[in-house]
Design a protein around this motif. Structure first.
Motif, PDB file in Angstrom:
ATOM      1  N   ILE A 103      -9.713  52.126  25.295  1.00 41.49           N
ATOM      2  CA  ILE A 103     -10.733  52.450  26.286  1.00 41.49           C
ATOM      3  C   ILE A 103     -11.888  53.153  25.591  1.00 41.49           C
ATOM      4  O   ILE A 103     -11.681  54.083  24.806  1.00 41.49           O
ATOM      5  CB  ILE A 103     -10.172  53.339  27.403  1.00 41.49           C
ATOM      6  CG1 ILE A 103      -9.097  52.586  28.197  1.00 41.49           C
ATOM      7  CG2 ILE A 103     -11.272  53.814  28.347  1.00 41.49           C
ATOM      8  CD1 ILE A 103      -8.466  53.408  29.303  1.00 41.49           C
ATOM      9  N   LEU A 104     -13.097  52.698  25.878  1.00 37.48           N
ATOM     10  CA  LEU A 104     -14.308  53.328  25.366  1.00 37.48           C
ATOM     11  C   LEU A 104     -14.973  54.062  26.526  1.00 37.48           C
ATOM     12  O   LEU A 104     -15.443  53.433  27.479  1.00 37.48           O
ATOM     13  CB  LEU A 104     -15.249  52.279  24.772  1.00 37.48           C
ATOM     14  CG  LEU A 104     -16.642  52.745  24.315  1.00 37.48           C
ATOM     15  CD1 LEU A 104     -16.547  53.872  23.307  1.00 37.48           C
ATOM     16  CD2 LEU A 104     -17.440  51.573  23.744  1.00 37.48           C
ATOM     17  N   LEU A 105     -14.976  55.389  26.467  1.00 36.36           N
ATOM     18  CA  LEU A 105     -15.665  56.203  27.464  1.00 36.36           C
ATOM     19  C   LEU A 105     -17.137  56.239  27.080  1.00 36.36           C
ATOM     20  O   LEU A 105     -17.519  56.871  26.089  1.00 36.36           O
ATOM     21  CB  LEU A 105     -15.087  57.614  27.508  1.00 36.36           C
ATOM     22  CG  LEU A 105     -13.613  57.721  27.921  1.00 36.36           C
ATOM     23  CD1 LEU A 105     -13.152  59.178  27.866  1.00 36.36           C
ATOM     24  CD2 LEU A 105     -13.390  57.146  29.315  1.00 36.36           C
ATOM     25  N   ALA A 106     -17.973  55.563  27.849  1.00 40.55           N
ATOM     26  CA  ALA A 106     -19.386  55.411  27.512  1.00 40.55           C
ATOM     27  C   ALA A 106     -20.188  56.480  28.246  1.00 40.55           C
ATOM     28  O   ALA A 106     -20.573  56.308  29.403  1.00 40.55           O
ATOM     29  CB  ALA A 106     -19.868  54.011  27.886  1.00 40.55           C
ATOM     30  N   GLY A 107     -20.423  57.595  27.562  1.00 40.98           N
ATOM     31  CA  GLY A 107     -21.152  58.677  28.200  1.00 40.98           C
ATOM     32  C   GLY A 107     -20.996  59.970  27.436  1.00 40.98           C
ATOM     33  O   GLY A 107     -20.604  59.978  26.266  1.00 40.98           O
ATOM     34  N   GLY A 108     -21.283  61.089  28.123  1.00 40.03           N
ATOM     35  CA  GLY A 108     -21.225  62.393  27.477  1.00 40.03           C
ATOM     36  C   GLY A 108     -20.307  63.352  28.192  1.00 40.03           C
ATOM     37  O   GLY A 108     -19.105  63.112  28.312  1.00 40.03           O
ATOM     38  N   SER A 109     -20.874  64.451  28.716  1.00 39.96           N
ATOM     39  CA  SER A 109     -20.051  65.513  29.286  1.00 39.96           C
ATOM     40  C   SER A 109     -19.254  65.055  30.502  1.00 39.96           C
ATOM     41  O   SER A 109     -18.158  65.562  30.756  1.00 39.96           O
ATOM     42  CB  SER A 109     -20.927  66.712  29.661  1.00 39.96           C
ATOM     43  OG  SER A 109     -21.946  66.335  30.568  1.00 39.96           O
ATOM     44  N   GLN A 110     -19.764  64.081  31.272  1.00 33.67           N
ATOM     45  CA  GLN A 110     -18.993  63.598  32.414  1.00 33.67           C
ATOM     46  C   GLN A 110     -17.707  62.906  31.960  1.00 33.67           C
ATOM     47  O   GLN A 110     -16.659  63.021  32.607  1.00 33.67           O
ATOM     48  CB  GLN A 110     -19.852  62.669  33.271  1.00 33.67           C
ATOM     49  CG  GLN A 110     -20.900  63.425  34.076  1.00 33.67           C
ATOM     50  CD  GLN A 110     -22.075  62.559  34.475  1.00 33.67           C
ATOM     51  OE1 GLN A 110     -22.945  62.283  33.665  1.00 33.67           O
ATOM     52  NE2 GLN A 110     -22.106  62.146  35.718  1.00 33.67           N
ATOM     53  N   MET A 111     -17.773  62.210  30.842  1.00 36.87           N
ATOM     54  CA  MET A 111     -16.574  61.577  30.303  1.00 36.87           C
ATOM     55  C   MET A 111     -15.635  62.611  29.681  1.00 36.87           C
ATOM     56  O   MET A 111     -14.407  62.470  29.755  1.00 36.87           O
ATOM     57  CB  MET A 111     -16.960  60.518  29.271  1.00 36.87           C
ATOM     58  CG  MET A 111     -17.710  59.330  29.859  1.00 36.87           C
ATOM     59  SD  MET A 111     -16.731  58.476  31.135  1.00 36.87           S
ATOM     60  CE  MET A 111     -17.899  57.226  31.669  1.00 36.87           C
ATOM     61  N   VAL A 112     -16.190  63.659  29.085  1.00 37.03           N
ATOM     62  CA  VAL A 112     -15.351  64.735  28.558  1.00 37.03           C
ATOM     63  C   VAL A 112     -14.582  65.390  29.705  1.00 37.03           C
ATOM     64  O   VAL A 112     -13.389  65.701  29.580  1.00 37.03           O
ATOM     65  CB  VAL A 112     -16.205  65.776  27.809  1.00 37.03           C
ATOM     66  CG1 VAL A 112     -15.340  66.954  27.350  1.00 37.03           C
ATOM     67  CG2 VAL A 112     -16.893  65.139  26.604  1.00 37.03           C
ATOM     68  N   ALA A 113     -15.235  65.584  30.846  1.00 41.55           N
ATOM     69  CA  ALA A 113     -14.574  66.193  32.003  1.00 41.55           C
ATOM     70  C   ALA A 113     -13.442  65.322  32.520  1.00 41.55           C
ATOM     71  O   ALA A 113     -12.357  65.818  32.860  1.00 41.55           O
ATOM     72  CB  ALA A 113     -15.596  66.453  33.107  1.00 41.55           C
ATOM     73  N   VAL A 114     -13.673  64.025  32.585  1.00 41.71           N
ATOM     74  CA  VAL A 114     -12.632  63.099  33.042  1.00 41.71           C
ATOM     75  C   VAL A 114     -11.427  63.141  32.106  1.00 41.71           C
ATOM     76  O   VAL A 114     -10.272  63.196  32.546  1.00 41.71           O
ATOM     77  CB  VAL A 114     -13.207  61.668  33.135  1.00 41.71           C
ATOM     78  CG1 VAL A 114     -12.100  60.635  33.213  1.00 41.71           C
ATOM     79  CG2 VAL A 114     -14.135  61.555  34.326  1.00 41.71           C
ATOM     80  N   LEU A 115     -11.699  63.132  30.810  1.00 46.91           N
ATOM     81  CA  LEU A 115     -10.614  63.187  29.843  1.00 46.91           C
ATOM     82  C   LEU A 115      -9.862  64.509  29.953  1.00 46.91           C
ATOM     83  O   LEU A 115      -8.621  64.540  29.880  1.00 46.91           O
ATOM     84  CB  LEU A 115     -11.158  62.995  28.430  1.00 46.91           C
ATOM     85  CG  LEU A 115     -10.132  63.020  27.297  1.00 46.91           C
ATOM     86  CD1 LEU A 115      -9.052  61.966  27.491  1.00 46.91           C
ATOM     87  CD2 LEU A 115     -10.828  62.815  25.943  1.00 46.91           C
ATOM     88  N   ALA A 116     -10.574  65.603  30.147  1.00 43.99           N
ATOM     89  CA  ALA A 116      -9.924  66.911  30.285  1.00 43.99           C
ATOM     90  C   ALA A 116      -9.015  66.940  31.512  1.00 43.99           C
ATOM     91  O   ALA A 116      -7.901  67.482  31.452  1.00 43.99           O
ATOM     92  CB  ALA A 116     -10.982  68.009  30.376  1.00 43.99           C
TER      93      ALA A 116
END
Length: 401
Positions: free
Chosen positions: A263-276
């Motif tokens: 999976i490639l999370l295409a983005g920045g802090s919003q993707m970091v939040a989802v992963l967290a």
């Protein structure tokens, strides 16, 4: 002193691209970067998730549209640009911006350049999309409430979106690029990351040239103060101060633990939040296996931004390092090398000044194009040509004779 990893010599990083974290070996001990570069890689699915939250209607919170009314249709306009291209007059025009143009233009050019199976999902939009899209909940549920109230979504709604995302993640049969368009989403990202206990108050950016950090922090503090003690259950926290995109995407990541697809999370802090959120929901023993499936890709502009200090790592690098430390994982994250200094259009050169940084999967898709062999000059030319077509379609410039 913050430790910054060196780039391992066995990584074949395209020219201009940059590594943002240390490398985590993926499944079978192979870097995810290598998996995405492999000639044997199946044509990826690309899922753009549109979502809406009343947090975006707070005055001054977002530059993804100059007014609250404009931000209500930003997701529709960005999706139309991605789906139909810049030469088609849109049903919903792109909202006026202080400078620049929607990063959806970059995503569209990539979609025209490399094979992608593109799909769009809509969650809680105030207006029904005029194009085919996936539904994961009833449109009548509408936008999430403002996070400042500490009750952004019903727990049942959040739970159902997580479960439906899990089913999607388990059933992946091809690599997935996950993208989003959620005006106000960096503020909900700040809220859930803070609620999870990460010290990120000065590290989460926004769409504005100078993000309204004090306003964002005040909203988050107000939302979290209403749910004291802050819940340890990430699903409960997400329902309190998150947004519908986060719920669905968290589920996709949790389901992907049982899949063999990257999976490639295409983005920045919003993707970091989802992963967290996903990492917080997993037992510690399962956290690194998830990170072995997931790679983050963003733009050079967001990767270079420094909100907390003019020295040391960029804000996004520091955010990623804190996530790794908090959860005891190693993550692969990279910045694309696409730059617009030599663009023919001021709207694109505005990216270089920080007026536009990321969104609609632009960074991850630009990175993927580079990994698939597309050089930056070709992508820049494509973006310039797309900007020509967009200006002609919107009547801002007459067609060339």
């Amino acid at each position: 002193m913050v430790w910054l990893p060196s780039i391992p010599s066995d990584l074949d990083l395209p020219s201009g691209c940059r590594q943002l974290t240390g490398t985590s070996p993926g499944a079978g001990g192979t870097s995810l970067l290598n998996r995405w570069q492999s000639p044997e890689l199946s044509t990826p699915d690309c899922l753009l998730v549109l979502a809406s939250t009343r947090s975006a209607e707070v005055q001054g919170i977002s530059a993804a549209g100059c007014t609250a009314a404009a931000r209500r249709t930003t997701a529709l306009a960005d999706a139309e640009l991605l789906i139909h291209g810049p030469g088609v007059p849109p049903r919903w025009p792109l909202p006026p911006l202080p400078a620049g143009v929607s990063p959806a233009l970059i995503s569209r050019v990539v979609a025209e350049t490399i094979p992608l199976n593109l799909q769009v999902a809509a969650l809680g939009l105030p207006i029904e999309p005029p194009f085919p899209h996936l539904r994961f909940e009833a449109p009548s549920l509408g936008p999430a409430h403002c996070l400042s109230g500490g009750a952004a979504m019903d727990l049942e709604r959040a739970g159902q979106l997580i479960q439906r995302g899990k089913r999607l993640g388990r059933r992946l049969r091809r690599p997935l690029v996950l993208a989003e368009c959620v005006p106000g989403g960096t503020t909900t990202a700040l809220a859930v990351l803070t609620g999870l206990g990460l010290p990120v108050a000065q590290l989460v950016s926004g769409s504005a040239l100078h993000p309204p950090m004090e306003l964002k922090q005040a909203l988050v503090a107000e939302g979290l103060s209403g749910i004291q003690p802050v819940p340890t259950d990430p699903e409960v926290l997400l329902a309190a101060v998150g947004d519908p995109f986060q719920a669905l995407a968290m589920g996709v990541l949790l389901g992907a633990v049982e899949s063999d697809q990257p999976i490639l999370l295409a983005g920045g802090s919003q993707m970091v939040a989802v992963l967290a959120l996903a990492l917080a929901a997993l037992p510690p023993v399962h956290r690194q296996p998830l990170c072995n499936r997931v790679m983050l890709g963003t733009t050079a502009w967001l990767a270079a931004e420094s909100l907390e200090s003019a020295i040391g790592p960029s804000s996004l690098e520091a955010l990623l390092l804190r996530l790794e430390h908090h959860f005891g994982v190693a993550l692969e994250a990279y910045a694309a090398g696409l730059r617009f200094s030599n663009s023919r259009h001021q709207q694109l050169r505005d990216f270089e000044s920080g007026h536009v940084k990321e969104g609609v999967g632009a960074g991850g898709l630009a990175l993927l194009a580079a990994l698939r062999g597309v050089d930056h000059g070709t992508l820049l030319q494509g973006c310039d040509d797309a900007m020509d077509r967009l200006l002609q379609a919107t009547g801002l410039r007459p067609p060339a004779p």
